[in-house]
Design an enzyme around this catalytic site. Structure first.
Site, mmCIF file in Angstrom:
data_model
loop_
_atom_site.group_PDB
_atom_site.id
_atom_site.type_symbol
_atom_site.label_atom_id
_atom_site.label_comp_id
_atom_site.label_asym_id
_atom_site.label_seq_id
_atom_site.Cartn_x
_atom_site.Cartn_y
_atom_site.Cartn_z
ATOM 1 N N LYS A 109 -7.387 0.735 -3.600
ATOM 2 C CA LYS A 109 -6.966 0.321 -2.261
ATOM 3 C C LYS A 109 -7.015 1.480 -1.277
ATOM 4 O O LYS A 109 -7.475 1.332 -0.135
ATOM 5 C CB LYS A 109 -5.564 -0.278 -2.307
ATOM 6 N N LYS A 140 -0.419 5.478 8.278
ATOM 7 C CA LYS A 140 0.171 5.656 6.951
ATOM 8 C C LYS A 140 -0.896 5.595 5.867
ATOM 9 O O LYS A 140 -0.963 6.460 4.979
ATOM 10 C CB LYS A 140 1.227 4.572 6.699
ATOM 11 N N THR A 173 0.866 -1.175 0.000
ATOM 12 C CA THR A 173 0.000 0.000 0.000
ATOM 13 C C THR A 173 0.902 1.223 0.000
ATOM 14 O O THR A 173 1.557 1.527 1.001
ATOM 15 C CB THR A 173 -0.926 0.008 1.224
#
Length: 311
Positions: free
Chosen positions: A171, A246, A96
């Site tokens: 995502k 994050k 990611t």
């Protein structure tokens, strides 16, 4: 069967490679962590001495790493993927990362004669172990079609999302929704408890009602309700607060670039950052439930007497 190189054998990469081995592929892996390498080797992964060693003669190369900076480091340089993998190898990143890093990997791969697919996943550690992850594939049609064959042993769902960076775009939006849903599950669990509802009875109701969500079904932050909840294990991380911080930050950066207003995502980020400031960045992200409780305490969590502060 294919020879697959895998860089990053951590909480996700380790069980994902085990499923590839189970499907009959030869998997050669590399990680900096000795424990991760030992665990992968126990599941049939051949451990390489370096990234360069892992990718030599590979049919496909996967990366599964914590941050975009790590992905760039692994691809670049004399010891990296681009310098050592055969040009015939299909390169896929399951990390990611920010959209800019994914675009850089696509563009620089093409400049060097490689094919690249952004292939992020959803489903967590439990999905990685069970081979039921959702893959979101972005890239040229032919490359995505080839990538589908490689990811099938690890997947419950596979989506061809579109061109380059469309997989990581999906995502980031999905993970933003996940963490907003986690806020709802956290606050709902504490409200139900405060009104005297039995925790399991309330969860059973919400599970088949409008309060349902993946976060509630999988990460419900109350012990003894959901087997996969970190609340059963002192909130030891299944998905750490640092990683959640994050991911939300990446989604908000993309939103800021589009001029969007995303107040719920900002609230989730604020709570993750507060946990990190308190020294709980390595704990599970569902520990944000403590901010919904009346006194900051929650069932299933025994705080350290003096947790380390974040640097």
């Amino acid at each position: 069967m294919a020879k697959i190189a895998w860089i990053g054998l951590g909480n996700m990469g380790g069980p994902m490679t085990a499923n590839l081995v189970g499907a009959g592929h030869e998997v050669v892996g590399y990680d900096l962590d000795e424990g991760a390498k030992a665990a992968a080797e126990a599941h049939g992964v051949r451990i390489a001495a370096s990234t360069a060693d892992a990718v030599a003669d590979a049919d496909a190369v996967f990366t599964s790493l914590p941050k975009g900076a790590h992905v760039r480091q692994v691809f670049e340089g004399d010891g990296g993927v681009w310098a050592n993998a055969p040009k015939t190898a299909l390169l896929m990143d399951c990390s990611t990362v920010d959209v800019e890093t994914s675009r850089y990997c696509h563009e620089h791969s093409a400049e060097l004669g490689f094919r690249f697919v952004d292939a992020p996943v959803s489903g967590g550690i439990s999905g990685a172990a069970a081979g039921t992850l959702t893959f979101m594939l972005g890239g040229a049609d032919a490359d995505v079609a080839e990538a589908r064959g490689y990811v099938e042993p690890m997947a419950g769902n596979i989506f061809a999302v579109g061109g380059p960076t469309m997989g990581i775009a999906a995502k980031l939006a999905n993970n933003m929704m996940l963490f907003i849903s986690l806020l709802a599950a956290s606050e709902g669990s504490q409200l139900a408890a405060s009104m005297g509802l039995d925790a399991k009875t309330f969860w059973d109701i919400a599970r088949v009602s409008s309060g349902d969500s993946w976060a509630m079904r999988t990460w419900y932050p109350v012990p003894g309700i959901v087997d996969s909840s970190a609340a059963n294990h002192d909130f030891d991380a299944t998905f750490s607060t640092l990683l959640a911080q994050k991911d939300v930050s990446l989604a908000l950066a993309a939103g800021d670039g589009a001029g969007l207003h995303l107040p719920a995502a900002h609230l989730a980020l604020d709570q993750f950052e507060q946990l990190i400031e308190e020294g709980y960045g390595g704990k599970d992200c569902s520990l944000i439930v403590k901010y919904a409780s009346a006194d900051g305490t929650v069932a299933g969590f025994e705080p350290d007497p003096a947790p380390a502060t974040a640097e």
